[in-house]
Scaffold this motif. Sequence first.
Motif, short mmCIF file in Angstrom:
data_model
loop_
_atom_site.label_atom_id
_atom_site.label_comp_id
_atom_site.label_asym_id
_atom_site.label_seq_id
_atom_site.Cartn_x
_atom_site.Cartn_y
_atom_site.Cartn_z
N GLN A 59 0.83 -1.21 0.00
CA GLN A 59 0.00 0.00 0.00
C GLN A 59 0.87 1.26 0.00
OE1 GLN A 59 -2.60 -0.76 3.33
NE2 GLN A 59 -3.65 -2.42 2.26
N ILE A 60 1.98 1.21 0.75
CA ILE A 60 2.91 2.36 0.73
C ILE A 60 3.47 2.55 -0.68
CG2 ILE A 60 5.10 3.28 1.65
CD1 ILE A 60 2.99 3.20 3.81
N VAL A 61 3.83 1.42 -1.30
CA VAL A 61 4.32 1.48 -2.69
C VAL A 61 3.26 2.13 -3.58
CG1 VAL A 61 4.93 0.06 -4.71
CG2 VAL A 61 5.93 -0.46 -2.47
N ARG A 62 2.01 1.71 -3.42
CA ARG A 62 0.92 2.28 -4.23
C ARG A 62 0.78 3.79 -3.99
NH1 ARG A 62 -3.09 -0.34 -6.70
NH2 ARG A 62 -2.92 -2.59 -6.88
N GLN A 63 0.87 4.20 -2.73
CA GLN A 63 0.69 5.62 -2.42
C GLN A 63 1.84 6.45 -3.00
OE1 GLN A 63 0.13 5.47 1.88
NE2 GLN A 63 -1.57 4.03 1.60
N ASN A 64 3.07 5.93 -2.88
CA ASN A 64 4.21 6.65 -3.46
C ASN A 64 4.10 6.71 -4.98
OD1 ASN A 64 5.35 7.18 -0.98
ND2 ASN A 64 6.57 5.30 -0.99
N ARG A 65 3.58 5.64 -5.56
CA ARG A 65 3.44 5.60 -7.01
C ARG A 65 2.43 6.64 -7.50
NH1 ARG A 65 -0.01 1.66 -9.71
NH2 ARG A 65 0.59 1.34 -11.89
N ILE A 66 1.40 6.88 -6.71
CA ILE A 66 0.41 7.92 -7.08
C ILE A 66 1.15 9.26 -7.18
CG2 ILE A 66 -1.61 9.25 -6.31
CD1 ILE A 66 -2.41 6.41 -7.10
N ARG A 67 2.02 9.53 -6.20
CA ARG A 67 2.76 10.80 -6.22
C ARG A 67 3.65 10.88 -7.46
NH1 ARG A 67 3.15 9.30 -0.77
NH2 ARG A 67 1.66 10.48 0.48
N GLU A 68 4.29 9.75 -7.79
CA GLU A 68 5.16 9.74 -8.99
C GLU A 68 4.35 9.93 -10.26
OE1 GLU A 68 8.13 6.50 -9.25
OE2 GLU A 68 7.66 6.14 -7.14
N MET A 69 3.20 9.31 -10.34
CA MET A 69 2.38 9.46 -11.55
C MET A 69 1.89 10.91 -11.68
SD MET A 69 0.28 5.90 -12.12
CE MET A 69 -0.40 5.69 -10.50
N VAL A 70 1.51 11.49 -10.55
CA VAL A 70 1.05 12.89 -10.58
C VAL A 70 2.22 13.80 -11.01
CG1 VAL A 70 0.30 14.81 -9.11
CG2 VAL A 70 -0.86 12.60 -8.97
N ALA A 71 3.43 13.52 -10.51
CA ALA A 71 4.59 14.32 -10.91
C ALA A 71 4.83 14.22 -12.41
CB ALA A 71 5.84 13.86 -10.14
N GLN A 72 4.65 13.01 -12.96
CA GLN A 72 4.80 12.83 -14.41
C GLN A 72 3.74 13.66 -15.15
OE1 GLN A 72 8.05 11.33 -14.28
NE2 GLN A 72 7.19 11.01 -16.33
N LEU A 73 2.51 13.60 -14.65
CA LEU A 73 1.42 14.36 -15.28
C LEU A 73 1.73 15.86 -15.24
CD1 LEU A 73 -1.65 12.37 -13.90
CD2 LEU A 73 -0.99 12.58 -16.31
N ASN A 74 2.24 16.31 -14.10
CA ASN A 74 2.56 17.74 -13.97
C ASN A 74 3.61 18.16 -15.00
OD1 ASN A 74 2.21 17.86 -10.31
ND2 ASN A 74 0.69 17.80 -11.93
N LYS A 75 4.60 17.26 -15.22
CA LYS A 75 5.62 17.55 -16.24
C LYS A 75 5.00 17.69 -17.62
CE LYS A 75 9.61 15.25 -14.23
NZ LYS A 75 10.28 13.95 -14.24
N LEU A 76 3.88 17.00 -17.81
CA LEU A 76 3.17 17.08 -19.10
C LEU A 76 2.14 18.21 -19.10
CD1 LEU A 76 2.65 13.23 -19.27
CD2 LEU A 76 4.11 14.52 -20.84
N ASN A 77 2.27 19.09 -18.09
CA ASN A 77 1.35 20.23 -17.95
C ASN A 77 -0.08 19.82 -17.66
OD1 ASN A 77 3.35 22.23 -18.31
ND2 ASN A 77 3.29 21.84 -20.52
N VAL A 78 -0.24 18.69 -17.01
CA VAL A 78 -1.58 18.29 -16.55
C VAL A 78 -1.64 18.66 -15.06
CG1 VAL A 78 -3.20 16.39 -16.23
CG2 VAL A 78 -1.64 16.39 -18.20
N PRO A 79 -2.43 19.67 -14.70
CA PRO A 79 -2.38 20.21 -13.34
C PRO A 79 -3.22 19.42 -12.34
CG PRO A 79 -3.86 21.53 -14.67
CD PRO A 79 -3.37 20.42 -15.56
N LEU A 80 -2.75 18.24 -11.98
CA LEU A 80 -3.44 17.42 -11.00
C LEU A 80 -2.58 17.38 -9.74
CD1 LEU A 80 -5.98 15.41 -10.89
CD2 LEU A 80 -4.30 13.59 -11.22
#
Length: 293
Positions: A96-117
């Motif tokens: 579950q910790i891995v899943r939670q950290n992965r959400i943060r990483e996916m959001v960071a990737q989205l932000n790099k793509l200018n997706v403001p989540l």
Amino acid sequence: MMFADLHLHSIFSDGTFTPEEIASRAKSQGLAAIALTDHDTVEGCARAAVACAAAGVEFISGTELTTEHGGNELHLLGYFLDPHNARLLTEIAESQIVRQNRIREMVAQLNKLNVPLTAEEVFALANCKSPGRPHVARAMVKAGLVANLDEAFERFLKKGRPAWVPKKKVSAADAIQLIHQAGGLAVMAHPGLNRTDSVIPDLVEAGLDGIECFHTKHPKTVSAHYLEMAAHFNLLVTGGSDCHGLSKGKPLIGTVKLPYDHVEKLYAARKARHASATSPSPLPAGGERAGVR
Ligand code: AMP
Ligand code: FE
Ligand code: FE
Ligand code: ZN
């Protein structure tokens, strides 16, 4: 004829139904038995057990563990697990910790793509310890960043797309052992989605108990193929809809119908496993066929 649906997700992972809604839908679908198989958690099982007992539907505690074998992600269903098993709870807390950290990483990737989540938006929407990509996708729809879930997956979240982040997983062999020591049976989920039949002999060697032959995404020919595999390797047969709530406006629960004789074979296998266990681990309270586990 009696039927079961042994692959269901609730709000405790990426499903949208509560355990109580699942129990009442199972009853109205006329299902004899169900299992709750949330991703990397058993948290919903207690509530589902109570709701199913009240609805007169047999309940089997379960989970769907995210595992890895030979570099491929592989989902393993665990049935009849003791939801209080300490080692199981420790391992799934790590996942579950891995899943939670992965959400943060996916959001960071989205932000790099200018997706403001923001990760907070995803966590607020997920509201569970086992968040996953569907929660990211739903948060994106909610924020008006994509038109629908398909767009979120196709453009960003699918394996190989720019916001996809792999997750660290336990090995399938370790997961089988983990399920066994928690009193459970280990079943390979939706093999037709992986199309990696070559792993089956390895998993059998590692102690695999069964294979999910019937699944929403298994056409008849695929189910028939895995029924043959199950017979060849002397594996138990399971099946379920993999319902995550409403799919295109309709719930999948009950649309995949596992004939009940397979459930009886599961009970028998569980009993045999407990009887032959060298280190006696007590049967979880509630016992089989009591409609509560
Ligand atoms: P995760 O566990 O975070 O990798 O997310 C996997 C979950 O996402 C699966 O259990 C499905 O519920 C869902 N999923 C995977 N692929 C898609 C897709 N293309 N469209 C919608 N949902 C998907
Ligand atoms: Fe899922
Ligand atoms: Fe799965
Ligand atoms: Zn599933």
